[in-house]
Design an enzyme around this catalytic site. Sequence first.
Site, PDB file in Angstrom:
ATOM      1  N   GLU B  30      40.842  33.428  31.173  1.00 30.51           N
ATOM      2  CA  GLU B  30      42.203  32.915  31.295  1.00 30.51           C
ATOM      3  C   GLU B  30      42.239  31.828  32.364  1.00 30.51           C
ATOM      4  OE1 GLU B  30      44.155  36.617  32.033  1.00 30.51           O
ATOM      5  OE2 GLU B  30      43.543  37.352  30.065  1.00 30.51           O
ATOM      6  N   GLU B  72      43.370  40.348  27.145  1.00 25.63           N
ATOM      7  CA  GLU B  72      42.021  40.720  27.592  1.00 25.63           C
ATOM      8  C   GLU B  72      41.204  41.395  26.505  1.00 25.63           C
ATOM      9  OE1 GLU B  72      44.739  41.108  29.482  1.00 25.63           O
ATOM     10  OE2 GLU B  72      44.269  39.727  31.122  1.00 25.63           O
ATOM     11  N   PHE B  95      41.495  40.094  36.985  1.00 22.15           N
ATOM     12  CA  PHE B  95      41.462  41.168  37.976  1.00 22.15           C
ATOM     13  C   PHE B  95      40.904  42.422  37.320  1.00 22.15           C
ATOM     14  CE2 PHE B  95      44.815  38.445  39.733  1.00 22.15           C
ATOM     15  CZ  PHE B  95      44.301  38.250  41.005  1.00 22.15           C
ATOM     16  N   ASP B  97      41.816  45.244  37.566  1.00 22.75           N
ATOM     17  CA  ASP B  97      42.914  46.108  37.136  1.00 22.75           C
ATOM     18  C   ASP B  97      43.189  45.964  35.641  1.00 22.75           C
ATOM     19  OD1 ASP B  97      44.422  46.563  40.116  1.00 22.75           O
ATOM     20  OD2 ASP B  97      43.215  44.765  39.851  1.00 22.75           O
ATOM     21  N   HIS B 141      47.019  44.704  40.976  1.00 19.88           N
ATOM     22  CA  HIS B 141      46.061  43.600  41.075  1.00 19.88           C
ATOM     23  C   HIS B 141      45.105  43.789  42.248  1.00 19.88           C
ATOM     24  CE1 HIS B 141      49.428  42.014  38.781  1.00 19.88           C
ATOM     25  NE2 HIS B 141      48.632  41.063  38.308  1.00 19.88           N
TER      26      HIS B 141
END
Lengths: 426, 335
Positions: B30, B72, B95, B97, B141
Amino acid sequence: MATAISMPKLGMTMEEGTVIHWPLEPGKAVEKGQVVLVIESEKAEVEIEAPASGIFRHIYIEEGDTVPCGTLLAAITETADEPFDVDAFHAAEERPEVKGDRGLRVKGDSDPKPGTTSSGTGARKPIAPAARAVARKLGLDPQQVAGTGPNGRVTKQDVEAYAKAREALIPVDRSVSLEVLTSGTGDPVVLLPGLGTDVSAFARQIPLLAERFRVHGVNPRGVGLSDSPSSESYDVAQMAADATATYPGSAHVIGASLGSAAALELALNHPERAKTLTLITPFVDVSPRLRALGDAWPRLAAQADPETLAATLMPWFFSTSFLADDAARARTLRGLAQTVARVPATTLDRMITGMLSWSNSRSTDLSRISVPTLVISASEDLLVPDSGLIAQAIPGATLLVVEGAGHAVALESPDLVNQAITAHLG
Amino acid sequence: MSRILSTGGAINEAIAIAMRTDPTVILMGEDVAGGGDRSKDGTEEMGGVLGTTRGLVGEFGMNRVRDTPIAEMGLIGTAVGAAATGLRPIAELMFMDFLGTSLDPLLNQASKLRYMFGGKVKVPLTVRTVSGAGMQAAAQHSQSLYWITTGIPGLKTIIPSNPVDAKGLLLAAIRDDDPVIFCEPKGILNQSTEVPEGDYEIPLGKANIVREGSDVSLVAFGATVRIAMKAAKALEGAGTSAEVVDLRSLSPLDEEAILTSLEKTGRMVIIDESTPRCSIARDIAAVCVDKGFDFLQAPVKCVTAPHTPVPFSEVLEQAFLPSAQDVLDSVGQMG
């Protein structure tokens, strides 16, 4: 050993299978991995390989038959005439949980459980795993080691220091070594401490003796760093025999209380190893009061801290006038606490058992003692009130009665005691 | 030759070297190229949310540096497919996360393909992802979720502690034929040091003894290595000699290095910035107790974050993260 071939379960949904083809005749030799069976299940044909080498035997299900998974189809045996136990196979199949558990063994379950080696020093002390490992390697009991870590935890360094200290031990028989504290040069003097104490009981004599003699202070079995072989009893005669292994030739033998019993044994059993004999508060039979104290002492040692034990023993060991001096009492209490900490309850039990079985066994033998003997008696001795009588029974023995002193006369009245010993040793 | 680079700069350089030396290496993620903000000449692009990949699209072009949608599962799924079919992709998971939304391609595909196809397929994929707390990026995050990927057989999980290691470990990760999760801890991204120029690799699965010591072992990784070093220095002042082991790799785990250090010191503290349950710290503690029991002079101690979400407040976030003081307190309790 026979091996079964049964209908395999080839997928999660497979419930049954069909025998399509048996490529081998019964009675033929078969190699592990060779195709022995073709089955069909869920629209696919699958070749089944022999699970073992041997002789292919006993076709139980014919080609074309459909059977549930797990059904016995055939067998492979090691030899052509080895029987195959169908019942045993079915029994195992019906109780799969037994089959699954078979072969489970708890390894080393006959070994002692960790932490069960007991030295009887009361509460179990924490031992770092690393210390335990080093102790195992060195063949030591880590419970015997004084810990310097947090909460008294025994560290690896503690075990190593203990092992180093033990290197100075003197072996007295094949498996037992004793802590022998030596000082001075000259003819040997051997010191035998009494019940529940160690060589420090002679602290007021050693410096003087070391000026002229080679002093061997022997801590008996189970005391201090000396080994504690497992035993019902630490016998008095054994104490004497142990002592003879710690010095060369013939020695001036000095014993106090139970140590004087060992000294008597030494002089009777090994007269050639004793140059002179000094018996401090000796006895040949155990007085009722000493017997009663011997009943309480190990129990207290197992349950109380050393300071408490020492405080309880003080009135039995020392005279009225000595106890009247608060400063001396406090000083002596600290020293005695350190001493009793070196004698675990199990050792006390064993020594007392040995003492009681020895009691009254030598009353008639004293006249046989041929070594020059000094007897030191204390007039306020609560535990051994009649030690003066020993001097009368030993031919030519000298008697010193220290007036107003208690059982621990060597600590209480060192000057008089040392003077008499010096004169006696010549 | 070397010059001062940040960890981010060292990572950028490693990617550039990998792309220059192997035409099958691609970068995707991204905004890795710059998305809508990129100017036409490719010099003003965003380079990912933290700017780590800035400049790469200019050298390697849009074909090899590819922006992906903010999805993702699609990003990682595509990367796994590309890896299985001949490319050597570097996928940037912004991230860590976001692992949850991209987990299946990693958990059930990337990590299993070589095994399930008898070695006939390889998945030379590197997933770069920013992990950990320390930038006030809040609870969604800031997590250190490397314990999840470490727990999946077939994935490698790497975490550098400084710019020099980041470059060498990333080059090794990209060139490894198995899927590698490459964590970039926030705590070290802006750390700068001299970084050698040129192409070098640091082997995956080998720990690094960054400081020799004899009294206590401090096992750390990623951002906690700096904490361990700070604690070691303080301990030295107090007469305690601490050894610091930088794991570098969480999977494979260099058990030998850990146990060798424990044997030497007899005392073990593991410093992990993730939450404690099922953590790397407790996993290593179990290894120490199981395989290193006879070396232990004291209980094994784990210094971790508490079992809570990462707080947003800077004060609370700092309190949440393990500190050198926490390490000193643990050593103090050991005796």
